[in-house]
Design a protein around this motif. Structure first.
Motif, PDB file in Angstrom:
ATOM      1  N   LYS A   1       0.829  -1.205   0.000  1.00 15.71           N
ATOM      2  CA  LYS A   1       0.000   0.000   0.000  1.00 15.71           C
ATOM      3  C   LYS A   1       0.868   1.260   0.000  1.00 15.71           C
ATOM      4  O   LYS A   1       1.974   1.274   0.530  1.00 15.71           O
ATOM      5  CB  LYS A   1      -0.921   0.014   1.223  1.00 15.71           C
ATOM      6  N   ARG A   2       0.336   2.326  -0.596  1.00 13.21           N
ATOM      7  CA  ARG A   2       1.021   3.612  -0.619  1.00 13.21           C
ATOM      8  C   ARG A   2       0.130   4.678   0.010  1.00 13.21           C
ATOM      9  O   ARG A   2      -1.088   4.551   0.047  1.00 13.21           O
ATOM     10  CB  ARG A   2       1.364   4.022  -2.053  1.00 13.21           C
ATOM     11  N   HIS A   3       0.774   5.738   0.487  1.00 12.94           N
ATOM     12  CA  HIS A   3       0.033   6.873   1.026  1.00 12.94           C
ATOM     13  C   HIS A   3      -0.485   7.719  -0.141  1.00 12.94           C
ATOM     14  O   HIS A   3       0.249   7.985  -1.096  1.00 12.94           O
ATOM     15  CB  HIS A   3       0.930   7.740   1.903  1.00 12.94           C
ATOM     16  N   ALA A   4      -1.724   8.160  -0.040  1.00 13.45           N
ATOM     17  CA  ALA A   4      -2.303   9.021  -1.073  1.00 13.45           C
ATOM     18  C   ALA A   4      -2.208  10.481  -0.650  1.00 13.45           C
ATOM     19  O   ALA A   4      -2.200  10.804   0.542  1.00 13.45           O
ATOM     20  CB  ALA A   4      -3.757   8.647  -1.318  1.00 13.45           C
ATOM     21  N   ASN A   5      -2.134  11.356  -1.634  1.00 15.35           N
ATOM     22  CA  ASN A   5      -2.119  12.793  -1.391  1.00 15.35           C
ATOM     23  C   ASN A   5      -3.541  13.341  -1.462  1.00 15.35           C
ATOM     24  O   ASN A   5      -4.244  13.130  -2.458  1.00 15.35           O
ATOM     25  CB  ASN A   5      -1.259  13.501  -2.440  1.00 15.35           C
ATOM     26  N   VAL A   6      -3.951  14.014  -0.409  1.00 17.69           N
ATOM     27  CA  VAL A   6      -5.243  14.691  -0.415  1.00 17.69           C
ATOM     28  C   VAL A   6      -5.054  15.996  -1.173  1.00 17.69           C
ATOM     29  O   VAL A   6      -4.188  16.803  -0.837  1.00 17.69           O
ATOM     30  CB  VAL A   6      -5.725  14.966   1.018  1.00 17.69           C
ATOM     31  N   GLY A   7      -5.860  16.205  -2.220  1.00 18.18           N
ATOM     32  CA  GLY A   7      -5.608  17.367  -3.061  1.00 18.18           C
ATOM     33  C   GLY A   7      -6.857  17.994  -3.633  1.00 18.18           C
ATOM     34  O   GLY A   7      -7.970  17.811  -3.146  1.00 18.18           O
TER      35      GLY A   7
ATOM     36  N   TRP B   1       7.499  18.724  -0.512  1.00 19.16           N
ATOM     37  CA  TRP B   1       8.196  17.499  -0.110  1.00 19.16           C
ATOM     38  C   TRP B   1       9.289  17.766   0.920  1.00 19.16           C
ATOM     39  O   TRP B   1       9.846  16.815   1.482  1.00 19.16           O
ATOM     40  CB  TRP B   1       8.780  16.801  -1.336  1.00 19.16           C
ATOM     41  N   ASP B   2       9.587  19.029   1.183  1.00 18.75           N
ATOM     42  CA  ASP B   2      10.585  19.349   2.205  1.00 18.75           C
ATOM     43  C   ASP B   2      10.141  18.880   3.589  1.00 18.75           C
ATOM     44  O   ASP B   2      10.970  18.712   4.488  1.00 18.75           O
ATOM     45  CB  ASP B   2      10.845  20.859   2.246  1.00 18.75           C
ATOM     46  N   HIS B   3       8.840  18.675   3.762  1.00 14.56           N
ATOM     47  CA  HIS B   3       8.309  18.240   5.060  1.00 14.56           C
ATOM     48  C   HIS B   3       8.403  16.724   5.249  1.00 14.56           C
ATOM     49  O   HIS B   3       8.101  16.231   6.340  1.00 14.56           O
ATOM     50  CB  HIS B   3       6.839  18.659   5.186  1.00 14.56           C
ATOM     51  N   LEU B   4       8.773  16.005   4.196  1.00  8.93           N
ATOM     52  CA  LEU B   4       8.764  14.546   4.255  1.00  8.93           C
ATOM     53  C   LEU B   4      10.181  13.994   4.157  1.00  8.93           C
ATOM     54  O   LEU B   4      11.007  14.507   3.406  1.00  8.93           O
ATOM     55  CB  LEU B   4       7.912  13.975   3.114  1.00  8.93           C
ATOM     56  N   ASP B   5      10.439  12.923   4.896  1.00 12.25           N
ATOM     57  CA  ASP B   5      11.743  12.277   4.801  1.00 12.25           C
ATOM     58  C   ASP B   5      11.752  11.304   3.621  1.00 12.25           C
ATOM     59  O   ASP B   5      10.723  11.047   2.982  1.00 12.25           O
ATOM     60  CB  ASP B   5      12.094  11.561   6.108  1.00 12.25           C
ATOM     61  N   GLU B   6      12.920  10.760   3.346  1.00 11.86           N
ATOM     62  CA  GLU B   6      13.086   9.894   2.174  1.00 11.86           C
ATOM     63  C   GLU B   6      12.206   8.647   2.253  1.00 11.86           C
ATOM     64  O   GLU B   6      11.622   8.216   1.251  1.00 11.86           O
ATOM     65  CB  GLU B   6      14.558   9.495   2.048  1.00 11.86           C
ATOM     66  N   THR B   7      12.087   8.079   3.447  1.00 10.54           N
ATOM     67  CA  THR B   7      11.278   6.869   3.612  1.00 10.54           C
ATOM     68  C   THR B   7       9.808   7.151   3.329  1.00 10.54           C
ATOM     69  O   THR B   7       9.121   6.354   2.675  1.00 10.54           O
ATOM     70  CB  THR B   7      11.438   6.316   5.040  1.00 10.54           C
ATOM     71  N   THR B   8       9.320   8.291   3.805  1.00  8.39           N
ATOM     72  CA  THR B   8       7.920   8.647   3.569  1.00  8.39           C
ATOM     73  C   THR B   8       7.669   8.931   2.098  1.00  8.39           C
ATOM     74  O   THR B   8       6.636   8.539   1.548  1.00  8.39           O
ATOM     75  CB  THR B   8       7.531   9.867   4.421  1.00  8.39           C
ATOM     76  N   MET B   9       8.617   9.605   1.450  1.00 10.10           N
ATOM     77  CA  MET B   9       8.463   9.872   0.017  1.00 10.10           C
ATOM     78  C   MET B   9       8.410   8.569  -0.772  1.00 10.10           C
ATOM     79  O   MET B   9       7.630   8.439  -1.723  1.00 10.10           O
ATOM     80  CB  MET B   9       9.615  10.738  -0.490  1.00 10.10           C
ATOM     81  N   GLU B  10       9.226   7.605  -0.370  1.00  9.01           N
ATOM     82  CA  GLU B  10       9.212   6.315  -1.055  1.00  9.01           C
ATOM     83  C   GLU B  10       7.845   5.652  -0.924  1.00  9.01           C
ATOM     84  O   GLU B  10       7.339   5.039  -1.880  1.00  9.01           O
ATOM     85  CB  GLU B  10      10.289   5.399  -0.468  1.00  9.01           C
ATOM     86  N   ALA B  11       7.226   5.798   0.245  1.00  2.92           N
ATOM     87  CA  ALA B  11       5.927   5.170   0.495  1.00  2.92           C
ATOM     88  C   ALA B  11       4.764   5.999  -0.044  1.00  2.92           C
ATOM     89  O   ALA B  11       3.605   5.588   0.065  1.00  2.92           O
ATOM     90  CB  ALA B  11       5.744   4.938   1.994  1.00  2.92           C
ATOM     91  N   THR B  12       5.079   7.144  -0.633  1.00  2.00           N
ATOM     92  CA  THR B  12       4.056   8.015  -1.206  1.00  2.00           C
ATOM     93  C   THR B  12       4.058   7.949  -2.727  1.00  2.00           C
ATOM     94  O   THR B  12       3.140   8.439  -3.376  1.00  2.00           O
ATOM     95  CB  THR B  12       4.293   9.473  -0.742  1.00  2.00           C
ATOM     96  N   SER B  13       5.077   7.326  -3.297  1.00  2.00           N
ATOM     97  CA  SER B  13       5.231   7.315  -4.751  1.00  2.00           C
ATOM     98  C   SER B  13       5.420   5.893  -5.273  1.00  2.00           C
ATOM     99  O   SER B  13       5.779   4.983  -4.525  1.00  2.00           O
ATOM    100  CB  SER B  13       6.430   8.177  -5.156  1.00  2.00           C
TER     101      SER B  13
ATOM    102  N   LEU C   1       2.297  22.503   2.745  1.00  2.00           N
ATOM    103  CA  LEU C   1       2.230  21.402   3.703  1.00  2.00           C
ATOM    104  C   LEU C   1       1.446  20.251   3.078  1.00  2.00           C
ATOM    105  O   LEU C   1       0.244  20.376   2.840  1.00  2.00           O
ATOM    106  CB  LEU C   1       1.541  21.856   4.991  1.00  2.00           C
ATOM    107  N   PRO C   2       2.089  19.128   2.794  1.00  2.00           N
ATOM    108  CA  PRO C   2       1.366  18.011   2.182  1.00  2.00           C
ATOM    109  C   PRO C   2       0.398  17.369   3.172  1.00  2.00           C
ATOM    110  O   PRO C   2       0.648  17.347   4.380  1.00  2.00           O
ATOM    111  CB  PRO C   2       2.482  17.036   1.803  1.00  2.00           C
ATOM    112  N   ILE C   3      -0.710  16.867   2.654  1.00  2.00           N
ATOM    113  CA  ILE C   3      -1.669  16.119   3.459  1.00  2.00           C
ATOM    114  C   ILE C   3      -1.748  14.712   2.877  1.00  2.00           C
ATOM    115  O   ILE C   3      -2.068  14.535   1.703  1.00  2.00           O
ATOM    116  CB  ILE C   3      -3.056  16.779   3.455  1.00  2.00           C
ATOM    117  N   LEU C   4      -1.443  13.736   3.711  1.00  2.00           N
ATOM    118  CA  LEU C   4      -1.358  12.351   3.256  1.00  2.00           C
ATOM    119  C   LEU C   4      -2.238  11.456   4.114  1.00  2.00           C
ATOM    120  O   LEU C   4      -2.565  11.788   5.250  1.00  2.00           O
ATOM    121  CB  LEU C   4       0.088  11.858   3.329  1.00  2.00           C
ATOM    122  N   GLY C   5      -2.591  10.313   3.564  1.00  2.00           N
ATOM    123  CA  GLY C   5      -3.372   9.364   4.342  1.00  2.00           C
ATOM    124  C   GLY C   5      -4.045   8.345   3.456  1.00  2.00           C
ATOM    125  O   GLY C   5      -3.592   8.056   2.345  1.00  2.00           O
ATOM    126  N   SER C   6      -5.153   7.823   3.948  1.00  2.00           N
ATOM    127  CA  SER C   6      -5.925   6.828   3.209  1.00  2.00           C
ATOM    128  C   SER C   6      -7.322   6.779   3.818  1.00  2.00           C
ATOM    129  O   SER C   6      -7.644   7.558   4.722  1.00  2.00           O
ATOM    130  CB  SER C   6      -5.241   5.454   3.270  1.00  2.00           C
TER     131      SER C   6
END
Length: 275
Positions: A64-70, A114-126, A153-158
Motif C-alpha cells: 500500500k502507498r500513502h495518497a495525497n489529499v488534493g 516534499w521538504d516536510h517529508l523524509d526519504e522513507t515517507t516519500m518512497e511510500a508516497t510514490s 504542507l502536504p496532506i497524506l493518508g488513506s
C-alpha cells in the motif's frame, strides 16, 4: 411550498472554511484527522510519524502507498502530465462531469511540499516516479487543500477503515480503534457516493494510454466518458462481489513498510520472551 434557496443561504448548514481551518490547525501541529470527502471518510495527517501510526492502526500491507489529499489546483501544481490529451481527460471528468478522481502521474520532485517529508515517507508516497492525488472530492477538501497549498504542507493518508473492510461513508461505521487515533473528527453524515461502496477511481496517466488502477466511485460514468470522448478502452467492472475494492493493479511491496509492520510484532515477541 417554501422559497427557493438564495445564494446567501446556500451551504449554511456546513461551514466548510471554518471546518477546514480547524482541521488544518490540527495537521499543522502534527495531529491526525478524520475528514469527509464525497468518496468516503479519510484518515489524514501531515506528520510522517503519525502517517506510520495510521498505517499500523489500519493494518495495511507493504504494497500500500500513502495518497495525497488534493484538489484540481494541487494536481496542476504537483503533477507533470505527459501530454495534452491526458490533461483533457482530467478536465473533462472533473469539470464537464464533476466527478471525483484520483490522478496518478509523474510529479515535481523538487516541490517545496516534499521538504516536510523524509526519504522513507516519500518512497511510500510514490510508485515509479508517480504520485496519486485525489481531486474534486467535495467542498471541504477543496477548502482544506487551499490552506495546505498556501503553506506548502502536504496532506497524506488513506480511507478511514481497517484494511480490507471497505471504505466507510458514515463516521459511526469507522472502527473505534481508528477513531481513537484521531485528534479531530469532522462528521458530515452519510456521504455522497455511498452507493458505490468503494473509494475513488484511480487512473494512471504515466503510460501512453491512461490505465485504470482502481475501479471506484463513479467508475461507470468514467468508463463511458473515456470511450465516448477519447476512445480509451477500459475494463468492465465485474461488480462488488467479485472485486469488492476495485483494485486492478498492486504495487510491489516496500521493504521500508515491511520493516515498519514487523517492528511492533518483534517488540511484542521480545516482550513475551522477557516475561
Amino acid at each position: 411550498m417554501g422559497s427557493q434557496p438564495t445564494e446567501a443561504r446556500l451551504g449554511h448548514l456546513f461551514d466548510f472554511k471554518q471546518d477546514a481551518r480547524r482541521v488544518f490547525d490540527v495537521l499543522r501541529n502534527g495531529g491526525i484527522a478524520i475528514c469527509p470527502s464525497t468518496i468516503g471518510y479519510g484518515l489524514i495527517t501531515s506528520n510522517p510519524r503519525k502517517l506510520e501510526q495510521i498505517f499500523l492502526a489500519k493494518g495495511r500491507a507493504p504494497t500500500k502507498r500513502h495518497a495525497n489529499v488534493g484538489s484540481y489546483t494541487v494536481h496542476r501544481e504537483l503533477h507533470v502530465m505527459p501530454d495534452q490529451r491526458s490533461r483533457d481527460v482530467v478536465d473533462h471528468l472533473v469539470f464537464d462531469l464533476d466527478l471525483p478522481l484520483a490522478v496518478i502521474a509523474p510529479f515535481k520532485e523538487n516541490h517545496a511540499m516534499w521538504d516536510h517529508l523524509d526519504e522513507t515517507t516519500m518512497e511510500a508516497t510514490s510508485v515509479d516516479g508517480t504520485i496519486a492525488v485525489l481531486i474534486n472530492a467535495g467542498p471541504f477538501q477543496d477548502e482544506l487543500t487551499k490552506l495546505s497549498l498556501a503553506a506548502d504542507l502536504p496532506i497524506l493518508g488513506s480511507s478511514a477503515n481497517l484494511s480490507q473492510t471497505g471504505t466507510k461513508f458514515r463516521v459511526e461505521d469507522i472502527q473505534p480503534e481508528l477513531v481513537d487515533v484521531a485528534d479531530i473528527v469532522i462528521d458530515y453524515g452519510l456521504l455522497k457516493y455511498y452507493k458505490y461502496q468503494r473509494s475513488s477511481t484511480m487512473i494512471d496517466f504515466s503510460k501512453p494510454t491512461p490505465e485504470i488502477v482502481r475501479m471506484g466511485s463513479c467508475y461507470d460514468i468514467i468508463r463511458d466518458a473515456l470511450w465516448r470522448r477519447f476512445q480509451i478502452e477500459t475494463p468492465e467492472d465485474p461488480g462488488l462481489e467479485k472485486n469488492p475494492f476495485g483494485h486492478l493493479k498492486t504495487p510491489a511491496p516496500l521493504e521500508s513498510l515491511q520493516r515498519l509492520i514487523d517492528g511492533p510484532a518483534k517488540s511484542r515477541s521480545q516482550a513475551m520472551d522477557v516475561a
